[in-house]
Design a protein around this motif. Structure first.
Motif, PDB file in Angstrom:
ATOM      1  N   ARG A   8      58.795  55.143 -52.350  1.00 24.88           N
ATOM      2  CA  ARG A   8      58.827  56.328 -51.484  1.00 24.88           C
ATOM      3  C   ARG A   8      57.487  57.053 -51.479  1.00 24.88           C
ATOM      4  NH1 ARG A   8      64.495  56.727 -52.570  1.00 24.88           N
ATOM      5  NH2 ARG A   8      65.516  57.330 -50.630  1.00 24.88           N
ATOM      6  N   SER A   9      56.795  56.999 -52.587  1.00 23.37           N
ATOM      7  CA  SER A   9      55.541  57.733 -52.719  1.00 23.37           C
ATOM      8  C   SER A   9      54.391  56.956 -52.113  1.00 23.37           C
ATOM      9  CB  SER A   9      55.235  58.004 -54.194  1.00 23.37           C
ATOM     10  OG  SER A   9      56.260  58.758 -54.771  1.00 23.37           O
ATOM     11  N   GLY A  14      55.378  49.792 -47.173  1.00 21.16           N
ATOM     12  CA  GLY A  14      55.784  48.460 -47.592  1.00 21.16           C
ATOM     13  C   GLY A  14      55.510  48.142 -49.045  1.00 21.16           C
ATOM     14  N   TYR A  15      54.884  49.073 -49.770  1.00 18.72           N
ATOM     15  CA  TYR A  15      54.646  48.863 -51.207  1.00 18.72           C
ATOM     16  C   TYR A  15      55.992  48.838 -51.921  1.00 18.72           C
ATOM     17  CZ  TYR A  15      53.297  50.290 -55.983  1.00 18.72           C
ATOM     18  OH  TYR A  15      53.149  50.402 -57.345  1.00 18.72           O
ATOM     19  N   LEU A 107      61.341  54.984 -43.877  1.00 17.75           N
ATOM     20  CA  LEU A 107      61.589  54.250 -45.117  1.00 17.75           C
ATOM     21  C   LEU A 107      63.007  53.659 -45.123  1.00 17.75           C
ATOM     22  CD1 LEU A 107      60.351  53.835 -48.149  1.00 17.75           C
ATOM     23  CD2 LEU A 107      62.052  55.557 -48.693  1.00 17.75           C
ATOM     24  N   GLN A 108      63.985  54.432 -44.690  1.00 20.99           N
ATOM     25  CA  GLN A 108      65.367  53.944 -44.653  1.00 20.99           C
ATOM     26  C   GLN A 108      65.529  52.805 -43.649  1.00 20.99           C
ATOM     27  OE1 GLN A 108      67.755  54.618 -46.818  1.00 20.99           O
ATOM     28  NE2 GLN A 108      66.335  55.989 -47.870  1.00 20.99           N
ATOM     29  N   ALA A 113      66.000  46.892 -42.870  1.00 18.88           N
ATOM     30  CA  ALA A 113      65.454  45.646 -42.309  1.00 18.88           C
ATOM     31  C   ALA A 113      65.142  44.648 -43.415  1.00 18.88           C
ATOM     32  CB  ALA A 113      64.202  45.953 -41.487  1.00 18.88           C
ATOM     33  N   LEU A 114      64.569  45.114 -44.531  1.00 14.92           N
ATOM     34  CA  LEU A 114      64.259  44.225 -45.647  1.00 14.92           C
ATOM     35  C   LEU A 114      65.543  43.659 -46.262  1.00 14.92           C
ATOM     36  CD1 LEU A 114      61.350  46.243 -47.263  1.00 14.92           C
ATOM     37  CD2 LEU A 114      61.167  44.050 -46.055  1.00 14.92           C
ATOM     38  N   ARG A 115      66.574  44.481 -46.377  1.00 12.85           N
ATOM     39  CA  ARG A 115      67.860  43.979 -46.904  1.00 12.85           C
ATOM     40  C   ARG A 115      68.409  42.864 -46.013  1.00 12.85           C
ATOM     41  NH1 ARG A 115      69.098  49.558 -47.310  1.00 12.85           N
ATOM     42  NH2 ARG A 115      68.627  50.291 -49.401  1.00 12.85           N
TER      43      ARG A 115
END
Length: 122
Positions: A8-9, A14-15, A107-108, A113-115
C-alpha cells in the motif's frame, strides 16, 4: 507455503512482498528443498501475474534481503521504461517504496486483477 501482499505504501505501483509462512526461517538455506522450491514457485507466480497486469514492464526485480526483518521474504519490484520508472537504470531507493500511499481504489482493483491472474495460473 507463502502469502503475498500488494504494498500500500510507496510510489511504485505493483510492488509486492511474498512472505514464507511455513515456519520462521531467515535464510533459504534453512528451508528444505521442497520448501525452497515451493517458495520460489510462489514468488515466480506472483511475479508473472505482476508482469501480466502492469504492462509494459521491462524488468522485474526480485530481492531476498531480510536486513531489517530477518525472515525469508521476497520483494518484487516491477521496473518500467525510464520515463515511468522512479530510478531508471538503478536500484529503487526504499524511501520510494515506503513513503507515500497508493490510491486505495486503484490498489483494490489491482489486487482483484492479480488474484484472478493467480487463480487462472493454478
Amino acid at each position: 507455503m507463502a502469502q503475498s501482499y500488494l504494498w500500500r505504501s510507496g510510489q511504485v505501483r505493483g510492488y509486492a512482498v511474498v512472505i514464507f509462512t511455513a515456519r520462521h526461517v531467515a535464510e533459504p538455506t534453512e528451508m528444505s528443498e521442497r520448501e525452497a522450491a515451493a517458495f520460489w514457485r510462489d514468488a515466480r507466480a506472483v511475479g508473472h501475474a505482476i508482469e501480466e497486469h502492469y504492462q509494459p514492464v521491462l524488468k522485474m526485480n526480485y530481492l531476498l534481503l531480510g536486513n531489517a526483518i530477518p525472515h525469508a521474504h521476497w520483494h518484487l519490484v516491477p521496473r518500467h521504461e525510464a520515463t515511468k520508472d522512479p530510478a531508471p537504470g538503478g536500484p529503487v531507493p526504499f524511501a520510494l517504496l515506503d513513503h507515500g500511499r497508493q490510491d486505495e481504489a486503484l490498489l483494490q482493483r489491482d489486487a482483484a486483477a492479480l488474484r484472478r491472474l493467480l487463480r487462472g495460473a493454478a
